[in-house]
Design an enzyme around this catalytic site. Structure first.
Site, PDB file in Angstrom:
ATOM      1  N   ASP A 146       0.832  -1.201   0.000  1.00  0.00           N
ATOM      2  CA  ASP A 146       0.000   0.000   0.000  1.00  0.00           C
ATOM      3  C   ASP A 146       0.873   1.260   0.000  1.00  0.00           C
ATOM      4  OD1 ASP A 146      -2.193   1.656   0.078  1.00  0.00           O
ATOM      5  OD2 ASP A 146      -2.716   1.256   2.167  1.00  0.00           O
ATOM      6  N   HIS A 189      -3.042   0.621  11.716  1.00  0.00           N
ATOM      7  CA  HIS A 189      -2.683  -0.762  11.397  1.00  0.00           C
ATOM      8  C   HIS A 189      -1.185  -0.895  11.191  1.00  0.00           C
ATOM      9  CE1 HIS A 189      -4.130   1.521   7.837  1.00  0.00           C
ATOM     10  NE2 HIS A 189      -2.951   1.182   7.370  1.00  0.00           N
ATOM     11  N   GLN A 257      -2.658  -5.536   6.102  1.00  0.00           N
ATOM     12  CA  GLN A 257      -2.618  -4.427   7.071  1.00  0.00           C
ATOM     13  C   GLN A 257      -3.549  -4.783   8.226  1.00  0.00           C
ATOM     14  OE1 GLN A 257      -3.692  -1.695   3.877  1.00  0.00           O
ATOM     15  NE2 GLN A 257      -1.972  -0.367   4.411  1.00  0.00           N
ATOM     16  N   ARG A 287       1.310  13.183   9.813  1.00  0.00           N
ATOM     17  CA  ARG A 287       0.012  12.967   9.175  1.00  0.00           C
ATOM     18  C   ARG A 287      -0.523  11.680   9.782  1.00  0.00           C
ATOM     19  NH1 ARG A 287      -1.766   9.651   4.997  1.00  0.00           N
ATOM     20  NH2 ARG A 287      -3.307  10.506   3.561  1.00  0.00           N
ATOM     21  N   ASP A 289      -2.466   8.848   9.971  1.00  0.00           N
ATOM     22  CA  ASP A 289      -3.190   8.128   8.916  1.00  0.00           C
ATOM     23  C   ASP A 289      -4.432   7.420   9.464  1.00  0.00           C
ATOM     24  OD1 ASP A 289      -3.088   7.057   6.140  1.00  0.00           O
ATOM     25  OD2 ASP A 289      -3.020   5.160   7.220  1.00  0.00           O
ATOM     26  N   GLU A 331      -5.628  12.730   9.280  1.00  0.00           N
ATOM     27  CA  GLU A 331      -6.040  12.261   7.955  1.00  0.00           C
ATOM     28  C   GLU A 331      -7.418  11.631   8.161  1.00  0.00           C
ATOM     29  OE1 GLU A 331      -6.463   9.610   4.386  1.00  0.00           O
ATOM     30  OE2 GLU A 331      -5.958   8.765   6.317  1.00  0.00           O
ATOM     31  N   HIS A 400      -1.959  11.630  -3.298  1.00  0.00           N
ATOM     32  CA  HIS A 400      -1.603  10.266  -3.746  1.00  0.00           C
ATOM     33  C   HIS A 400      -2.815   9.340  -3.762  1.00  0.00           C
ATOM     34  CE1 HIS A 400      -1.885   9.736   0.510  1.00  0.00           C
ATOM     35  NE2 HIS A 400      -1.819   8.430   0.367  1.00  0.00           N
ATOM     36  N   ASP A 401      -3.923   9.756  -3.152  1.00  0.00           N
ATOM     37  CA  ASP A 401      -5.137   8.931  -3.149  1.00  0.00           C
ATOM     38  C   ASP A 401      -6.074   9.381  -4.263  1.00  0.00           C
ATOM     39  OD1 ASP A 401      -4.530   7.153  -1.079  1.00  0.00           O
ATOM     40  OD2 ASP A 401      -5.192   8.575   0.453  1.00  0.00           O
ATOM     41  N   ARG A 522      -4.556   3.542  -7.931  1.00  0.00           N
ATOM     42  CA  ARG A 522      -4.022   4.856  -7.545  1.00  0.00           C
ATOM     43  C   ARG A 522      -2.611   5.079  -8.076  1.00  0.00           C
ATOM     44  NH1 ARG A 522      -4.988   4.394  -1.247  1.00  0.00           N
ATOM     45  NH2 ARG A 522      -4.173   2.349  -1.785  1.00  0.00           N
TER      46      ARG A 522
HETATM   47  C1  GLC Z   1      -4.747   6.516   4.023  1.00  0.00           C
HETATM   48  C2  GLC Z   1      -3.746   6.716   2.913  1.00  0.00           C
HETATM   49  C3  GLC Z   1      -3.974   5.695   1.861  1.00  0.00           C
HETATM   50  C4  GLC Z   1      -3.843   4.311   2.461  1.00  0.00           C
HETATM   51  C5  GLC Z   1      -4.739   4.151   3.681  1.00  0.00           C
HETATM   52  C6  GLC Z   1      -4.404   2.913   4.477  1.00  0.00           C
HETATM   53  O1  GLC Z   1      -6.033   6.725   3.603  1.00  0.00           O
HETATM   54  O2  GLC Z   1      -3.847   8.006   2.395  1.00  0.00           O
HETATM   55  O3  GLC Z   1      -3.092   5.863   0.791  1.00  0.00           O
HETATM   56  O4  GLC Z   1      -4.187   3.354   1.512  1.00  0.00           O
HETATM   57  O5  GLC Z   1      -4.605   5.224   4.562  1.00  0.00           O
HETATM   58  O6  GLC Z   1      -3.212   3.095   5.188  1.00  0.00           O
END
Ligand code: GLC
Length: 640
Positions: A146, A189, A257, A287, A289, A331, A400-401, A522
């Site tokens: 990922d 995770h 994950q 950040r 996540d 995030e 990036h998403d 992505r």
């Molecule tokens: C966040 C990230 C994404 C990732 C997800 C799981 O949303 O921006 O790219 O796949 O977390 O970690």
């Protein structure tokens, strides 16, 4: 936290538990009174918050003391330069609001390694970047991982990217250039290859409880009933059967994950320790996540539970003790109106995260482009909640998403139940599936063809640069991308440039995509930095040069005219009399006009234009003429 807050507490010192006193006594003398004041301010809150989550037993109380003492030890170990930075930022708690400028990139895509990133600092400085978000660079599980979001060690750097020493060196160089380093911190995770998962698999006592492992298919079904799907095509469901565990591991994202079990206090202390250690290695912003997913509660969608906020607030207390110059960014990709809890509510206002993504603005600006209509965008801005002191919006055009469409559901639902179809239309538009569409993106996975989930693609492909067949069409495409950036820069406290957009870079080439591991769509918008385009950035006659020049002109104006453009000045939407033109007022002088239509138009203003903030040589009459897809930032005398 502010210095004022600390000093106020000094007048009525608390008796601190012995473990904390012991750690305080071990601090270098010059740091003792400062850290003591921080502990006095944070300890009662930290204790109350975490007792609220974990209960008030003797074991929890002693765990809490060790946790807080650990933060004091981190303050003791804080390198001098970072210690000084903390002191400065405690005096200026809003240091991170505009004119901050962010840049986001993968290390390998941008520059190969962490050392390579250091060599691109000049590029970041040319743009005026002050905040660099490097996507995951910690040691990740074996690919696919990922994009590094499956972390195998929080103490090590991904070997191909460098070492912890390289990270320290890079953060030092960035700091010298006025740039704060932001790192992802994947809280929810870890990779199934992380030692905790490996120990759980090996049956080592205590480690199964680091994860959510369900014993029966019935339990799984009971939870699934209420959960959403993040990757409905590539990783359907939220659980993965792990034969060795004889159970189902909770895997919100990919099967590799494994969600952490924050009901286990050990998980919280390990993760906070890891975060503070990275802070001492030079990371100035995290950040956080997938913050919304930290706490699970049966019968709910297991998102945004109160305990998730309590854990974030506790994390903030710990950084306030150990590293108060550090920023926490949530995030949480959800409708903007739902985000205030991430900044802290009520008594906790301003005491959770410092920054959150304004995902609704991002998605709505793409919808506006597809529809050539700004009503949803205007609704989003009108619904954007005020933030507590010290809170900041991160605005962005791409990242990036995928572009997630569903954050706009509240605005659409408010206009009527049939309106959600507009998201599907936007998704089809950007996938190039509608007649007349210039976009060359691709739909992100969806649970059914009738539901829009997200859109992949680089900004330039989505605005029509890849499909342009004439110089005029190319210029128009660039104008669209500049329009979106003009809006993000006008609105955000911390606007973000996504690597490659400054050069109007295209999608990842098809042949390159084939070589990428796994089917993640992505990757389409994760190309390598284009050094050839970079070399052309000052060539005004090229498309790259036009994008770079146009963006830099806005960035320079934003820095130069902070007196009228500062994001602390109130922002309001005004009616322009044209359904395609968004009108924004910043403070009492700055006006932003954003024409999302392919047609030129005029907008009548109440006052006269004193200055075009981006192109001071350009004179404007009233009504103001707006070319197709143009954005203007104006200094206007009088009302609009
Ligand atoms: C966040 C990230 C994404 C990732 C997800 C799981 O949303 O921006 O790219 O796949 O977390 O970690």
């Amino acid at each position: 936290m502010s210095a004022v807050e600390n000093h106020a507490v000094l007048h009525r010192p608390l008796t601190l538990p012995p473990a904390l006193e012991q750690s305080l006594a071990q601090l270098p003398v010059a740091r003792q009174s400062v850290v003591r004041a921080r502990v006095q301010a944070q300890w009662p809150r930290l204790r109350e918050i975490l007792q609220g989550v974990y209960g008030e037993t003797a074991a929890i109380n002693s765990w809490l003391e060790t946790l807080a003492a650990g933060a004091v030890d981190c303050a003791a170990a804080r390198p001098d330069a970072l210690w000084q930075l903390d002191l400065e930022r405690e005096q200026k708690p809003r240091w991170h609001s505009s004119p901050m400028l962010g840049y986001c990139t993968y290390v390998d895509k941008f520059a190969g390694t962490l050392n390579g990133v250091a060599e691109r600092i000049a590029h970041l400085q040319e743009l005026g970047v002050t905040y660099l978000h490097l996507l995951p660079f910690l040691k990740a599980g074996t690919a696919p991982n990922d994009g590094g979001f499956a972390v195998a060690s929080y103490e090590e750097i991904e070997p191909a990217l460098g070492s912890m020493q390289d990270l320290r060196a890079l953060s030092t160089k960035l700091r010298a250039a006025g740039i704060s380093l932001c790192s992802d911190f994947v809280l929810n995770h870890v990779s199934h290859e992380h030692p905790w998962a490996q120990k759980a698999l090996a049956g080592e006592a205590g480690y199964r409880d680091y994860f959510h492992v369900l014993d029966s298919a019935e339990d799984v079904a009971a939870y699934e009933e209420h959960l959403i799907q993040i990757f409905p095509n590539t990783a359907p469901g939220n659980f993965t059967y792990v034969p060795t565990l004889k159970g189902w591991a909770w895997t919100t994202f990919y099967p590799y994950q494994w969600d952490l079990n924050y009901a286990n206090p050990q998980v919280f202390s390990e993760m906070s320790k890891a975060l503070l250690a990275l802070a001492n290695n030079g990371v100035e912003a995290f950040r956080l996540d997938s913050t919304g997913f930290l706490w699970k509660r049966q019968g709910t969608n297991c998102m945004n539970q109160p305990e998730a906020h309590q854990l974030l607030q506790a994390l903030r207390c710990l950084t306030n003790i150990a590293a108060p110059g550090v920023l926490l960014k949530a995030e949480a990709i959800m409708p903007t109106r739902d985000l205030p809890p991430y900044f802290g509510l009520g008594e906790q206002a301003g005491k959770e995260c410092h920054i959150a993504y304004h995902a609704s603005l991002m998605s709505a600006s793409w919808v506006a482009l597809a529809e050539q209509k700004v009503e949803i965008l205007a609704d989003v801005l009108a619904n954007t909640p005020a933030l507590p002191a010290g809170g900041a919006w991160m605005t962005y055009v791409r990242c990036h998403d995928d572009i997630g469409w569903n954050v706009l559901r509240p605005e659409l639902d408010a206009r009527g139940p049939e309106q959600r179809a507009r998201l599907l239309q936007a998704s089809r538009f950007f996938a190039g599936e509608l007649p007349g569409s210039y976009a060359r993106g691709a739909a992100f996975q969806a649970s059914s063809p009738d539901v829009a989930h997200g859109t992949n693609g680089m900004g330039s492909a989505l605005v029509g640069l890849s499909s342009a067949t004439s110089p005029q069409e190319q210029v128009q495409a660039i104008d669209r991308l500049l329009l979106l950036y003009a809006l993000s820069l006008f609105v955000g406290d911390v606007p973000l440039i996504y690597m490659g957009d400054e050069l109007a870079q295209a999608n990842t080439p098809a042949e390159e995509l084939i070589s990428r591991n796994g089917p993640d769509g992505r990757e389409l918008h994760r190309p390598y930095f284009d050094t050839q385009a970079y070399a052309l950035r000052h060539a005004g006659e090229t498309i790259t040069g036009q994008m770079f020049g146009g963006l830099c002109a806005m960035l320079a104006a934003r820095r130069q005219h902070q007196n009228v453009l500062h994001s602390a000045l109130p922002l309001s939407v005004f009616a322009t009399g044209n359904a395609s033109v968004l009108g924004l007022r910043r403070g009492s002088r700055a006006v932003g006009l954003f024409n999302f239509s392919a047609q030129p138009c005029t907008v009548a203003l109440g006052g006269a234009v004193a200055l075009d903030l981006v192109a001071p040589q350009r004179a404007h009459g009233n009504p103001v003429e707006l070319p197709a897809y143009a954005a203007l930032w104006l200094d206007v005398e009088g009302t609009v």
